[in-house]
Design a protein around this motif. Structure first.
Motif, PDB file in Angstrom:
ATOM      1  N   THR A  52       9.655   2.261   7.932  1.00  0.00           N
ATOM      2  CA  THR A  52      10.396   1.178   7.277  1.00  0.00           C
ATOM      3  C   THR A  52      11.766   1.612   6.757  1.00  0.00           C
ATOM      4  O   THR A  52      12.644   0.772   6.561  1.00  0.00           O
ATOM      5  N   GLY A  53      11.956   2.904   6.484  1.00  0.00           N
ATOM      6  CA  GLY A  53      13.214   3.357   5.893  1.00  0.00           C
ATOM      7  C   GLY A  53      13.350   2.993   4.430  1.00  0.00           C
ATOM      8  O   GLY A  53      14.428   3.117   3.858  1.00  0.00           O
ATOM      9  N   SER A  54      12.279   2.559   3.794  1.00  0.00           N
ATOM     10  CA  SER A  54      12.329   2.114   2.398  1.00  0.00           C
ATOM     11  C   SER A  54      11.231   2.804   1.613  1.00  0.00           C
ATOM     12  O   SER A  54      10.055   2.746   2.001  1.00  0.00           O
ATOM     13  N   ARG A  55      11.585   3.424   0.507  1.00  0.00           N
ATOM     14  CA  ARG A  55      10.560   4.065  -0.318  1.00  0.00           C
ATOM     15  C   ARG A  55       9.686   3.048  -1.055  1.00  0.00           C
ATOM     16  O   ARG A  55       8.474   3.246  -1.140  1.00  0.00           O
ATOM     17  N   PRO A  56      10.239   1.958  -1.608  1.00  0.00           N
ATOM     18  CA  PRO A  56       9.326   0.958  -2.196  1.00  0.00           C
ATOM     19  C   PRO A  56       8.325   0.417  -1.178  1.00  0.00           C
ATOM     20  O   PRO A  56       7.144   0.244  -1.496  1.00  0.00           O
ATOM     21  N   ALA A  57       8.784   0.167   0.042  1.00  0.00           N
ATOM     22  CA  ALA A  57       7.857  -0.321   1.070  1.00  0.00           C
ATOM     23  C   ALA A  57       6.820   0.741   1.401  1.00  0.00           C
ATOM     24  O   ALA A  57       5.639   0.433   1.594  1.00  0.00           O
ATOM     25  N   ALA A  58       7.251   2.009   1.450  1.00  0.00           N
ATOM     26  CA  ALA A  58       6.301   3.093   1.731  1.00  0.00           C
ATOM     27  C   ALA A  58       5.247   3.200   0.640  1.00  0.00           C
ATOM     28  O   ALA A  58       4.075   3.490   0.917  1.00  0.00           O
ATOM     29  N   LEU A  59       5.637   2.954  -0.595  1.00  0.00           N
ATOM     30  CA  LEU A  59       4.673   2.994  -1.693  1.00  0.00           C
ATOM     31  C   LEU A  59       3.662   1.860  -1.565  1.00  0.00           C
ATOM     32  O   LEU A  59       2.463   2.053  -1.810  1.00  0.00           O
ATOM     33  N   VAL A  60       4.136   0.685  -1.173  1.00  0.00           N
ATOM     34  CA  VAL A  60       3.223  -0.444  -0.949  1.00  0.00           C
ATOM     35  C   VAL A  60       2.251  -0.120   0.189  1.00  0.00           C
ATOM     36  O   VAL A  60       1.059  -0.447   0.124  1.00  0.00           O
ATOM     37  N   ILE A  61       2.739   0.549   1.217  1.00  0.00           N
ATOM     38  CA  ILE A  61       1.870   0.937   2.335  1.00  0.00           C
ATOM     39  C   ILE A  61       0.794   1.901   1.860  1.00  0.00           C
ATOM     40  O   ILE A  61      -0.389   1.764   2.214  1.00  0.00           O
ATOM     41  N   ALA A  62       1.179   2.892   1.054  1.00  0.00           N
ATOM     42  CA  ALA A  62       0.194   3.854   0.555  1.00  0.00           C
ATOM     43  C   ALA A  62      -0.869   3.157  -0.290  1.00  0.00           C
ATOM     44  O   ALA A  62      -2.065   3.435  -0.159  1.00  0.00           O
ATOM     45  N   ALA A  63      -0.424   2.239  -1.168  1.00  0.00           N
ATOM     46  CA  ALA A  63      -1.383   1.512  -1.998  1.00  0.00           C
ATOM     47  C   ALA A  63      -2.238   0.567  -1.156  1.00  0.00           C
ATOM     48  O   ALA A  63      -3.450   0.441  -1.373  1.00  0.00           O
ATOM     49  N   GLY A  64      -1.606  -0.097  -0.184  1.00  0.00           N
ATOM     50  CA  GLY A  64      -2.345  -1.018   0.664  1.00  0.00           C
ATOM     51  C   GLY A  64      -3.403  -0.321   1.502  1.00  0.00           C
ATOM     52  O   GLY A  64      -4.472  -0.881   1.756  1.00  0.00           O
ATOM     53  N   ALA A  65      -3.108   0.915   1.939  1.00  0.00           N
ATOM     54  CA  ALA A  65      -4.103   1.665   2.715  1.00  0.00           C
ATOM     55  C   ALA A  65      -5.364   1.922   1.905  1.00  0.00           C
ATOM     56  O   ALA A  65      -6.448   2.099   2.468  1.00  0.00           O
ATOM     57  N   ILE A  66      -5.238   1.931   0.582  1.00  0.00           N
ATOM     58  CA  ILE A  66      -6.392   2.144  -0.297  1.00  0.00           C
ATOM     59  C   ILE A  66      -7.115   0.840  -0.594  1.00  0.00           C
ATOM     60  O   ILE A  66      -8.343   0.762  -0.534  1.00  0.00           O
ATOM     61  N   PHE A  67      -6.352  -0.212  -0.894  1.00  0.00           N
ATOM     62  CA  PHE A  67      -6.937  -1.415  -1.484  1.00  0.00           C
ATOM     63  C   PHE A  67      -7.053  -2.601  -0.541  1.00  0.00           C
ATOM     64  O   PHE A  67      -7.609  -3.631  -0.931  1.00  0.00           O
ATOM     65  N   VAL A  68      -6.571  -2.524   0.685  1.00  0.00           N
ATOM     66  CA  VAL A  68      -6.583  -3.689   1.559  1.00  0.00           C
ATOM     67  C   VAL A  68      -8.020  -4.089   1.900  1.00  0.00           C
ATOM     68  O   VAL A  68      -8.934  -3.257   1.941  1.00  0.00           O
ATOM     69  N   GLY A  69      -8.199  -5.374   2.150  1.00  0.00           N
ATOM     70  CA  GLY A  69      -9.507  -5.886   2.533  1.00  0.00           C
ATOM     71  C   GLY A  69      -9.428  -7.367   2.817  1.00  0.00           C
ATOM     72  O   GLY A  69      -8.407  -8.011   2.545  1.00  0.00           O
ATOM     73  N   ALA A  70     -10.490  -7.902   3.390  1.00  0.00           N
ATOM     74  CA  ALA A  70     -10.578  -9.345   3.563  1.00  0.00           C
ATOM     75  C   ALA A  70     -10.836  -9.961   2.196  1.00  0.00           C
ATOM     76  O   ALA A  70     -11.871  -9.689   1.581  1.00  0.00           O
ATOM     77  N   ILE A  77       7.021  -7.762   6.492  1.00  0.00           N
ATOM     78  CA  ILE A  77       7.475  -8.369   5.234  1.00  0.00           C
ATOM     79  C   ILE A  77       8.890  -7.922   4.903  1.00  0.00           C
ATOM     80  O   ILE A  77       9.748  -8.733   4.504  1.00  0.00           O
ATOM     81  N   LEU A  78       9.155  -6.625   5.054  1.00  0.00           N
ATOM     82  CA  LEU A  78      10.472  -6.100   4.722  1.00  0.00           C
ATOM     83  C   LEU A  78      11.544  -6.700   5.617  1.00  0.00           C
ATOM     84  O   LEU A  78      12.628  -7.086   5.143  1.00  0.00           O
ATOM     85  N   ILE A  79      11.265  -6.797   6.917  1.00  0.00           N
ATOM     86  CA  ILE A  79      12.230  -7.403   7.835  1.00  0.00           C
ATOM     87  C   ILE A  79      12.497  -8.854   7.448  1.00  0.00           C
ATOM     88  O   ILE A  79      13.649  -9.321   7.427  1.00  0.00           O
ATOM     89  N   LEU A  80      11.431  -9.551   7.110  1.00  0.00           N
ATOM     90  CA  LEU A  80      11.568 -10.962   6.745  1.00  0.00           C
ATOM     91  C   LEU A  80      12.366 -11.129   5.456  1.00  0.00           C
ATOM     92  O   LEU A  80      13.245 -12.005   5.360  1.00  0.00           O
ATOM     93  N   LEU A  81      12.081 -10.304   4.461  1.00  0.00           N
ATOM     94  CA  LEU A  81      12.812 -10.394   3.197  1.00  0.00           C
ATOM     95  C   LEU A  81      14.296 -10.094   3.387  1.00  0.00           C
ATOM     96  O   LEU A  81      15.161 -10.736   2.772  1.00  0.00           O
TER      97      LEU A  81
END
Length: 782
Positions: A274-292, A519-523
């Motif tokens: 993504t080239g973005s550290r905030p986005a990378a942080l969201v990815i790290a958190a999402g890898a832990i907490f994502v779910g249906a 999301i980042l591209i869209l924003l």
């Protein structure tokens, strides 16, 4: 020291990567003591020190001795991380942060250790595994051109909040581990025994890998082990080197460094994509907490808000170990896509592919699908995909070897059964028995509901359409291919232990990465302000919390309640979403509305497991929540641990033990044959202990609803010979057991009333509580 220039395609050369370099001590003079202190305080070291100290305190409070903590820390630093870092600096140079370099080095240390241990254990000299880091040190000291790698290279600097946020994520994992797993899995006997059988299963395999390569099934002596067992080879090597008990490694120490490295590597991957550290942080958190997302009150129904890193990090060591190594494979492939040259890159890719091959069975098939998709896209774009085809060929070779040799071509209960998981979900929601067959409309309804939930969680992927060229990027195609390969088994396969979901759970980091990228591209395209983004996130989180309270749908549904109630919270969400989108479109336009609604919906799905955790704690309280649920602790036979440890101390590792215990304690009628405790605690082969789960060539359930505990033992002659010694002992029976099956010891559970004449044909050598241990004589006649 001359600064090493950034390597093309490396972390530092990725667009958006912060690559400010620390120039040295100070400009034009020495830095004062106060200045040095200030530099340390504003660096990334304070959060690291705090989280390490906190982790050590947690481990100590949950039974890990100071000596074990020191030994494991030294082993981790000097036996894995440091030699791995030195090799990384040679094979894979680049400008990185200290944390990234240590994570890469630690992962490489794991991989090399496993390969070395397999070789030296097969040669009968397991302690030689400690030689490989020493050899690395000697080579880097003796070879002149390698000595420079002892010095710290040029570092990439990161914002201070980045270090604190990653430390906070890891701290959350430590707290989660303590509250949910450590409390429910004691290190002391008999509290170590819990209703779930996963821990003795893992413990038995560690004991097996401590003493045998290639391994066999320790609770069914002589049967080959067709399983992903490389993580147990690592834990066995750790036990040999440090002297730490396998149970301490399994239930406290081994997984935490893997989780820390996993977080760092996922964040690094997210930043590169993504080239973005905030986005990378969201990815790290999402890898832990994502779910249906589950919008029900009370316990989430299977499989909503279930699985992933939180539920499997300790329960499945192979998943955690494989996840870390696979993350490194993805990092290396990103450089392959960027045409980075160098033999070191391919050497590392080969090492990690080989170890992933035996770390977890699900990763290589998904990687093959992803690489094949990338190759097709490259051909369509008329670009020669030679490097991708080479990586695909390496993956295919490892996959074929794994399926034919490591896994012996067995399915281990995996069957083709479309929508089996949806049938189980319908039963969970409606309170029916799992074997009930839902009506077709109900089955399709639950399937659409589950699909909708994942569409909500991963709706950010649609944002890639706002910049169609992003869909042809090799990294994006790879992760979309991995994600698709993760979903397919969920809908097409069935397994009594839900193992087909490991495909999906293993794809979480890739799916979250492309969702956040969209999301980042869209924003950016919609030029949404940070304030509006935060408001959209808050609105999504508020909806996730309020809709369950307002709709008040609790599952399983009470008797007589209409099935349509399970859809009410999601219909409510859709109605609110549509009305909000219409209102926003009239004031903000289509593109900005699309962006804000995507953010809001993602705020419901990406942290879905977090909402489930909070709801579980709010409903049950902290004392009643564990990773498996405490359930009813069975009555433990007295003397179990003492007898098993005596056997470990006095029996040769190649000795075979026979026992009359085949059922889990407290589950003798009907007999639950998932039993591993004797082989786990004694680290010795048992002729027939339990057979409910045996990854070998055996009869498997033809239907995922078939209970594996109900399958009879397939070698009836062996079982008869085993039980005859305890129920009707004779010289012939004992001789057959000794000569045909190699049995040297008998462990008799006196609660099961073995025949009192056993002592006429075997020597009673030890007694502890309910157990008597006999040694077979060379001549079994009285």
């Amino acid at each position: 020291m001359t600064a090493t220039p950034p390597v093309p395609g490396s972390v530092s050369s990725t667009p958006g990567f912060v690559s400010d370099v620390e120039a040295g001590a100070a400009r034009g003079g020495l830095v004062s003591g106060a200045g040095r202190v200030r530099r340390v305080l504003v660096s990334g070291w304070p959060p690291v020190v705090l989280v390490v100290v906190g982790t050590v305190a947690v481990l100590w409070s949950y039974g890990v001795s100071v000596s074990d903590l020191v030994l494991f820390g030294v082993y981790l630093a000097l036996g894995l991380a440091l030699p791995g870092v030195l090799l990384i600096r040679v094979l894979y140079p680049g400008i990185r942060t200290v944390a990234e370099e240590i994570a890469l080095g630690l992962a490489l240390g794991y991989a090399v250790e496993v390969l070395v241990y397999i070789a030296v254990r097969a040669a009968g000299a397991p302690l030689l595994v400690a030689v490989w880091p020493i050899a690395v040190y000697l080579v880097f000291l003796v070879v002149p051109r390698l000595r420079r790698h002892w010095r710290s290279p040029v570092r990439a600097r990161t914002p201070i909040w980045w270090s604190w946020c990653l430390a906070l994520l890891f701290a959350l994992l430590v707290v989660w581990s303590a509250v949910v797993f450590f409390r429910a899995n004691s290190l002391t006997w008999p509290d170590l025994v819990m209703p779930i059988y996963d821990m003795p299963f893992h413990l038995a395999l560690i004991g097996e890998l401590k003493h045998h390569v290639p391994p066999t099934v320790p609770w069914i002596a002589g049967d080959p082990l067709y399983y992903h067992w490389f993580v147990y080879a690592h834990q066995a090597a750790s036990s040999w080197i440090t002297g730490i008990e396998p149970v301490v490694l399994l239930c406290r120490l081994s997984m935490l460094p893997m989780l820390a490295a996993f977080l760092i590597v996922i964040a690094m991957t997210g930043h590169r994509v993504t080239g973005s550290r905030p986005a990378a942080l969201v990815i790290a958190a999402g890898a832990i907490f994502v779910g249906a997302p589950s919008l029900f009150l009370g316990q989430s129904p299977y499989p909503f808000a279930w699985g992933g890193l939180l539920d499997n990090s300790w329960n499945s060591p192979s998943q955690t170990f494989g996840g870390l190594l696979f993350a490194l494979v993805v990092v290396l492939l990103l450089d392959v896509f960027r045409r980075r040259r160098g033999a070191g890159l391919w050497v590392l890719l080969g090492i990690f592919l080989v170890v992933v091959m035996g770390a977890k069975a699900v990763y290589l098939p998904m990687l093959g699908v992803g690489l094949a998709a990338v190759a097709v896209v490259e051909v369509v774009r008329r670009r020669p995909p030679w490097s991708i085809l080479i990586a695909l060929a390496m993956t295919a070779a490892c996959l074929v070897f794994a399926q034919l040799v490591l896994f012996g071509g067995v399915r281990n209960g995996m069957t083709f059964y479309p929508l089996w998981a949806m049938r189980r979900s319908w039963a969970d929601m409606t309170g029916r028995v799992y074997t009930a067959s839902p009506p077709l409309d109900s089955l399709l309804g639950v399937t659409l509901l589950y699909t909708l939930c994942w569409a909500i969680a991963l709706c950010g992927i649609v944002g890639l359409l706002s910049r169609p060229r992003s869909l042809t990027r090799s990294d994006t195609v790879l992760m979309l291919g991995i994600g698709a390969a993760g979903f397919i088994p969920v809908f097409l396969l069935g397994h009594a232990g839900h193992s087909h979901f490991f495909f999906l759970w293993s794809a979480f980091p890739s799916l979250v990465t492309v969702a956040v990228q969209g999301i980042l591209i869209l924003l950016r395209r919609a030029r949404v302000s940070p304030t509006a983004t935060v408001v959209a996130v808050g609105a999504g989180m508020l909806a996730a919390c309020l809709i369950p309270v307002v709709c008040r749908v609790r599952v399983p549904l009470p008797a007589g309640a209409p099935e349509a109630l399970v859809y009410l919270p999601y219909v409510t969400l859709l109605v609110i979403g549509v009305l909000t989108a219409v209102a926003l479109t009239t004031t903000m336009g289509t593109l900005r509305t699309w962006a804000l609604m995507t953010v809001a919906l993602s705020a419901i799905g990406l942290p879905a497991c977090w909402y489930a955790i909070v709801g579980k704690f709010a409903q049950k309280g902290i004392d009643k929540v564990s990773i498996h649920g405490r359930g009813i602790v069975p009555e433990i036979p007295q003397g179990t641990l003492t007898a098993a440890r005596w056997l470990r101390a006095h029996a040769d590792p190649d000795d075979v033990v026979a026992t009359n215990t085949h059922c889990r304690w407290g589950r003798e009628n009907p007999c639950d044959t998932v039993l591993f405790w004797l082989s786990a605690l004694s680290e010795r082969h048992v002729l027939v202990e339990g057979w409910g789960y045996a990854p070998t060539r055996r009869p498997i359930p033809q239907h995922p609803d078939q209970i594996i505990e109900d399958i009879p033992f397939w070698d009836k002659e062996r079982l008869r010979a085993n039980d005859a010694v305890f129920n009707a002992p004779s010289a012939a029976a004992v001789q057959r057991l000794r000569d045909r099956y190699g049995v040297r010891w008998l462990v008799a559970d006196q609660r099961l009333s073995p025949h009192p004449m056993i002592g006429q044909f075997a020597d009673l050598t030890f007694r502890s509580g309910a157990y008597s241990i006999y040694r077979l004589r060379d001549n079994s006649r009285p």
